[in-house]
Design an enzyme around this catalytic site. Structure first.
Site, mmCIF file in Angstrom:
data_model
loop_
_atom_site.group_PDB
_atom_site.id
_atom_site.type_symbol
_atom_site.label_atom_id
_atom_site.label_comp_id
_atom_site.label_asym_id
_atom_site.label_seq_id
_atom_site.Cartn_x
_atom_site.Cartn_y
_atom_site.Cartn_z
ATOM 1 N N SER A 45 -17.728 -13.683 -38.312
ATOM 2 C CA SER A 45 -18.959 -13.583 -39.102
ATOM 3 C C SER A 45 -19.002 -12.161 -39.674
ATOM 4 O O SER A 45 -19.841 -11.354 -39.334
ATOM 5 C CB SER A 45 -20.190 -13.869 -38.232
ATOM 6 O OG SER A 45 -20.365 -12.865 -37.263
ATOM 7 N N HIS A 152 -19.178 -18.923 -34.267
ATOM 8 C CA HIS A 152 -18.283 -18.796 -33.110
ATOM 9 C C HIS A 152 -18.096 -20.084 -32.313
ATOM 10 O O HIS A 152 -17.560 -20.063 -31.218
ATOM 11 C CB HIS A 152 -18.793 -17.688 -32.172
ATOM 12 C CG HIS A 152 -18.802 -16.339 -32.821
ATOM 13 N ND1 HIS A 152 -19.542 -15.290 -32.357
ATOM 14 C CD2 HIS A 152 -18.159 -15.872 -33.920
ATOM 15 C CE1 HIS A 152 -19.369 -14.233 -33.134
ATOM 16 N NE2 HIS A 152 -18.534 -14.573 -34.096
ATOM 17 N N GLU A 173 -25.667 -15.542 -30.966
ATOM 18 C CA GLU A 173 -25.428 -15.034 -29.610
ATOM 19 C C GLU A 173 -26.701 -14.983 -28.796
ATOM 20 O O GLU A 173 -27.713 -14.441 -29.239
ATOM 21 C CB GLU A 173 -24.823 -13.623 -29.672
ATOM 22 C CG GLU A 173 -23.514 -13.612 -30.416
ATOM 23 C CD GLU A 173 -22.945 -12.213 -30.603
ATOM 24 O OE1 GLU A 173 -23.344 -11.287 -29.875
ATOM 25 O OE2 GLU A 173 -22.093 -12.059 -31.496
ATOM 26 N N GLU A 215 -16.510 -16.373 -27.815
ATOM 27 C CA GLU A 215 -16.774 -15.188 -26.992
ATOM 28 C C GLU A 215 -17.076 -15.560 -25.544
ATOM 29 O O GLU A 215 -17.726 -14.819 -24.821
ATOM 30 C CB GLU A 215 -17.919 -14.379 -27.610
ATOM 31 C CG GLU A 215 -17.566 -13.914 -29.026
ATOM 32 C CD GLU A 215 -18.539 -12.926 -29.617
ATOM 33 O OE1 GLU A 215 -19.614 -12.707 -29.034
ATOM 34 O OE2 GLU A 215 -18.212 -12.363 -30.681
ATOM 35 N N ASP A 248 -28.258 -12.171 -31.054
ATOM 36 C CA ASP A 248 -27.696 -11.801 -32.357
ATOM 37 C C ASP A 248 -27.860 -13.030 -33.246
ATOM 38 O O ASP A 248 -27.192 -14.046 -33.027
ATOM 39 C CB ASP A 248 -26.208 -11.422 -32.238
ATOM 40 C CG ASP A 248 -25.600 -11.063 -33.601
ATOM 41 O OD1 ASP A 248 -26.355 -11.031 -34.599
ATOM 42 O OD2 ASP A 248 -24.376 -10.808 -33.659
ATOM 43 N N GLU A 291 -30.419 -8.680 -32.997
ATOM 44 C CA GLU A 291 -29.456 -8.143 -33.968
ATOM 45 C C GLU A 291 -29.457 -9.013 -35.223
ATOM 46 O O GLU A 291 -29.590 -10.236 -35.139
ATOM 47 C CB GLU A 291 -28.078 -8.165 -33.284
ATOM 48 C CG GLU A 291 -26.933 -7.613 -34.113
ATOM 49 C CD GLU A 291 -25.605 -7.754 -33.360
ATOM 50 O OE1 GLU A 291 -25.591 -7.652 -32.110
ATOM 51 O OE2 GLU A 291 -24.574 -7.994 -34.015
ATOM 52 N N ASP A 325 -26.097 -4.910 -37.798
ATOM 53 C CA ASP A 325 -24.639 -5.072 -37.730
ATOM 54 C C ASP A 325 -24.102 -5.302 -39.153
ATOM 55 O O ASP A 325 -23.617 -4.361 -39.806
ATOM 56 C CB ASP A 325 -24.311 -6.247 -36.795
ATOM 57 C CG ASP A 325 -22.836 -6.628 -36.802
ATOM 58 O OD1 ASP A 325 -22.025 -5.832 -37.291
ATOM 59 O OD2 ASP A 325 -22.487 -7.720 -36.328
ATOM 60 N N LYS A 350 -18.699 -1.012 -34.703
ATOM 61 C CA LYS A 350 -17.425 -1.730 -34.632
ATOM 62 C C LYS A 350 -16.382 -0.901 -35.369
ATOM 63 O O LYS A 350 -16.489 -0.700 -36.590
ATOM 64 C CB LYS A 350 -17.545 -3.091 -35.307
ATOM 65 C CG LYS A 350 -18.403 -4.105 -34.560
ATOM 66 C CD LYS A 350 -18.658 -5.301 -35.469
ATOM 67 C CE LYS A 350 -19.281 -6.474 -34.754
ATOM 68 N NZ LYS A 350 -19.850 -7.450 -35.719
ATOM 69 N N HIS A 378 -17.273 -5.438 -29.441
ATOM 70 C CA HIS A 378 -16.006 -6.155 -29.652
ATOM 71 C C HIS A 378 -16.111 -6.976 -30.943
ATOM 72 O O HIS A 378 -17.135 -6.944 -31.626
ATOM 73 C CB HIS A 378 -15.768 -7.093 -28.465
ATOM 74 C CG HIS A 378 -16.751 -8.237 -28.411
ATOM 75 N ND1 HIS A 378 -16.519 -9.412 -27.755
ATOM 76 C CD2 HIS A 378 -17.996 -8.373 -28.975
ATOM 77 C CE1 HIS A 378 -17.552 -10.229 -27.906
ATOM 78 N NE2 HIS A 378 -18.454 -9.624 -28.622
HETATM 79 C C1 2PG Z 1 -21.031 -9.976 -34.281
HETATM 80 C C2 2PG Z 1 -19.574 -10.128 -33.921
HETATM 81 C C3 2PG Z 1 -19.211 -9.856 -32.484
HETATM 82 P P1 2PG Z 1 -17.731 -11.224 -35.360
HETATM 83 O O1 2PG Z 1 -21.531 -10.620 -35.202
HETATM 84 O O2 2PG Z 1 -21.717 -9.127 -33.704
HETATM 85 O O3 2PG Z 1 -19.957 -10.567 -31.562
HETATM 86 O O4 2PG Z 1 -19.016 -11.314 -34.403
HETATM 87 O O5 2PG Z 1 -16.704 -10.416 -34.653
HETATM 88 O O6 2PG Z 1 -17.302 -12.661 -35.593
HETATM 89 O O7 2PG Z 1 -18.184 -10.572 -36.623
HETATM 90 MG MG MG Z 2 -23.458 -9.321 -35.089
#
Ligand code: 2PG
Ligand code: MG
Length: 428
Positions: A45, A152, A173, A215, A248, A291, A325, A350, A378
């Site tokens: 995502s 996911h 999440e 995850e 999230d 998030e 994010d 990240k 992660h």
């Molecule tokens: C998120 C991430 C990690 P992805 O959205 O925060 O959990 O997902 O790595 O698929 O972007």
């Molecule tokens: Mg995120």
């Protein structure tokens, strides 16, 4: 430090996709040669403003093109090495060499640097990020993603006939976050909760309908987002676990630009309506963090919700977090805009969204200076590399998000955190 030789390898990530692992042979002064490895993850995502990811197979050619530019040079620090990589790439979003190739080299360099000096990686990262706190004073808490939704999860086709379910939960999440100070206890509580939740879900939905997402969080035939939250909250209450819930939403995934609407469980909501939905979740489930509640360009909607939840005004102790994010993508310009517009009070960090360690550290420092918390994260496609644990502990982040404690690539990070916690808590 000099790099004597380097190699790039293709390895598989947790989804079975190709990704990169860098190997560097380096030497400090008259010291011994050291070997350092680092591999990089991949998101699903992903935010539109993330740095470019190069097809791992093309990385070989790119690497041979640039390799001679950094061999046998005396690098004085991390920034000098990272700046050279950025200059060799020569683009805004690393679309020439790829953020994945650049990052694997940048992280391997950091490992080589700390190894050649005989210091722990997290100690090196503490210095690099100017973290003045004592490491165990406010140690990062783990964010365990125990129920997976959004991009996911894959839902079996048979669930359509059996349960009338075609896709997973909208929110991506559903996390539990320990409220205890001791990392070891927090990890044990998280692991126990994860196991108990698995058993509870098997009772409710039957074992064969309890699957795992990318995850390691559970995927069940939940009809609504609240259904998952109810089960989690009830289990926390029943056992008095010292856990709070975090989410999230990854809302860009269920947002439509054409009509500025979010689709949740077949109903369409305006930004104002979905704000009410979130505020209600905060009240009913004692959420501690949320998030990406809105689309990745919606700085103002982030601000409005943050304002409504009074997050800028409450004390540090009882603070709720609105975490950005996809909105900020570990990018200094995006974070600057989010800070100016008061679009939240925490940023997800990240490394591969921006592509070098030095630039990531700059973003961490900017967040800290502006009283924004940081959660190091992660990606959904991970490797066994545990660099982010050292980064979270060393830089003094508020949290580390690494999925559920249920698959080795997720546990690698939590185990490394525990190791660091123990190293920092020895009494003599
Ligand atoms: C998120 C991430 C990690 P992805 O959205 O925060 O959990 O997902 O790595 O698929 O972007
Ligand atoms: Mg995120």
């Amino acid at each position: 430090m000099q790099i004597i030789d380097g190699q790039i390898k293709i390895i598989k990530d947790s989804r079975g996709n190709n990704t990169l692992e860098a190997h560097l042979l380096a030497k400090e002064g008259d010291g011994k040669n050291v070997v350092a490895l680092a591999s990089v993850p991949a998101g699903k995502s992903t935010g539109a403003h993330e740095a470019f990811v190069l097809d791992p197979k093309k990385a070989f050619d790119k690497f041979s093109e640039i390799k001679n530019n950094f061999l046998k040079i005396n690098f004085r620090d991390q920034r000098e090495f990272d700046s050279l990589l950025i200059a060799l790439d020569g683009t805004q979003n690393k679309s020439n060499l790829g953020a994945n190739l650049i990052l694997s080299l940048s992280l391997a360099f950091a490992r080589a640097w700390s190894k050649s000096r005989g210091i722990e990686l997290y100690r090196y990262l503490k210095d690099l990020s100017d973290n003045q706190k004592k490491l165990f004073e406010d140690f990062p808490r783990p964010l365990f993603n125990v129920v997976n939704g959004g991009a996911h999860v894959e839902i079996p086709q048979s669930w359509d006939k059996k349960f009338g379910i075609k896709k997973g939960l909208d929110l991506q999440e559903f996390q539990v976050i320990p409220t205890v100070k001791d990392f070891g206890i927090g990890l044990s509580v998280g692991q126990e909760f994860y196991k108990k939740l698995g058993k509870e879900l098997s009772k409710i939905y039957d074992k064969e309908n309890v699957l795992l997402g990318d995850e390691a969080g559970y995927v069940c035939p939940f009809k609504t987002n609240e259904e998952a939250l109810e089960i989690m909250q009830e289990l926390i209450n029943r056992h008095l676990y010292p856990l709070k819930i975090g989410l999230d939403a990854a809302a860009s995934q269920f947002y439509s630009k054409e009509n500025d609407l979010y689709t949740i469980e077949k109903s369409q909501m305006t930004p104002e309506e979905i704000s009410v939905f979130y505020s209600d979740l905060f009240d009913r489930y004692e959420l501690i963090s949320l998030e990406d509640p809105f689309d990745e360009e919606s700085f103002d909607d982030f601000h409005r919700l943050s304002d409504e939840l009074l997050i800028q005004k409450t004390s540090n102790q009882s603070k709720k977090l609105i975490i950005t994010d996809d909105l900020t993508t570990t990018n200094p310009q995006r974070l600057k805009e989010a800070i100016e517009k008061k679009s939240g009070n925490a940023i997800l960090i990240k490394l591969n969204q921006i592509g070098t360690l030095s630039e990531t550290i700059d973003v961490i420092k900017m967040a800290r200076e502006n009283n924004w918390q940081q959660v190091v994260s992660h990606r959904s496609g991970e490797t066994m590399d545990s660099f982010i644990a050292d980064l979270a502990a060393g830089s003094g982040a508020w949290g580390l998000k690494s999925g559920a404690p249920g698959k080795p690539e997720r546990m690698a990070k939590y185990s490394r955190m525990l190791e660091i916690w123990k190293k920092e808590n020895v009494v003599f």
